[in-house]
Design a protein around this motif. Structure first.
Motif, mmCIF file in Angstrom:
data_model
loop_
_atom_site.group_PDB
_atom_site.id
_atom_site.type_symbol
_atom_site.label_atom_id
_atom_site.label_comp_id
_atom_site.label_asym_id
_atom_site.label_seq_id
_atom_site.Cartn_x
_atom_site.Cartn_y
_atom_site.Cartn_z
ATOM 1 N N ARG A 1 -59.703 -62.688 -33.848
ATOM 2 C CA ARG A 1 -58.676 -62.055 -34.114
ATOM 3 C C ARG A 1 -58.372 -60.830 -32.900
ATOM 4 N NH1 ARG A 1 -55.709 -60.007 -39.570
ATOM 5 N NH2 ARG A 1 -53.705 -60.515 -39.186
ATOM 6 N N ARG B 1 -53.611 -58.828 -33.136
ATOM 7 C CA ARG B 1 -53.880 -58.727 -33.808
ATOM 8 C C ARG B 1 -53.229 -60.585 -34.117
ATOM 9 N NH1 ARG B 1 -57.417 -57.102 -36.172
ATOM 10 N NH2 ARG B 1 -56.839 -57.440 -38.226
ATOM 11 N N TRP C 1 -54.325 -63.958 -34.608
ATOM 12 C CA TRP C 1 -55.066 -65.276 -34.462
ATOM 13 C C TRP C 1 -56.252 -66.154 -33.384
ATOM 14 C CZ3 TRP C 1 -58.929 -64.258 -38.601
ATOM 15 C CH2 TRP C 1 -58.583 -63.599 -39.689
#
Length: 133
Positions: free
Chosen positions: A22, A27, A29
């Motif tokens: 991540r 943020r 993934w």
């Protein structure tokens, strides 16, 4: 094959945890592991646990394995969509159920199987509530 990039993934698997990359900046993934975030170009990516549930997006029944140690045929490989982010998927096997029970859209949960020299491998099994659909 374990590399410097994939070592945190396999270390987490050895602890019974499915952890994916991540990006610290946006943020996002990231799976499969990458040296940079494909979303923002960030270079600080950490491995964080995912919740271990998903949905079957696609699957195939394998009748002849070309990799020794991956179990008896036939078996199922599948793209599992993870709820943490749209488009986050994991290629895995679906185990501990009959092939006829698996459908696109089936809910699945994480499990692990020991696969000889490969060690623990993350797999998925049908979620208990699939039989109620």
């Amino acid at each position: 094959m374990v590399t410097a990039l994939t070592r945190p993934y396999w270390d987490a698997i050895a602890q019974g945890v499915l952890a994916l990359q991540r990006c610290s900046a946006c943020r996002h993934w990231v799976h499969f592991p990458e040296p940079r975030c494909p979303s923002c170009g960030g270079h600080i990516l950490h491995f964080e646990p995912v919740n271990g549930i998903g949905v079957v997006e696609s699957f195939s029944v394998i009748h002849r394995s070309f990799v020794e140690g991956f179990g008896a045929e036939p078996y199922v490989i599948a793209w599992i969509a993870l709820p943490e982010q749209a488009g986050l998927r994991l290629m895995t096997n679906i185990v501990s159920c009959s092939i006829e029970e698996i459908t696109i859209g089936s809910a699945v949960t994480l499990c692990f199987e020991q696969r000889g020299e490969f060690g623990d491998i993350p797999q998925f099994t049908l979620a208990p509530n699939n039989s109620e659909d």
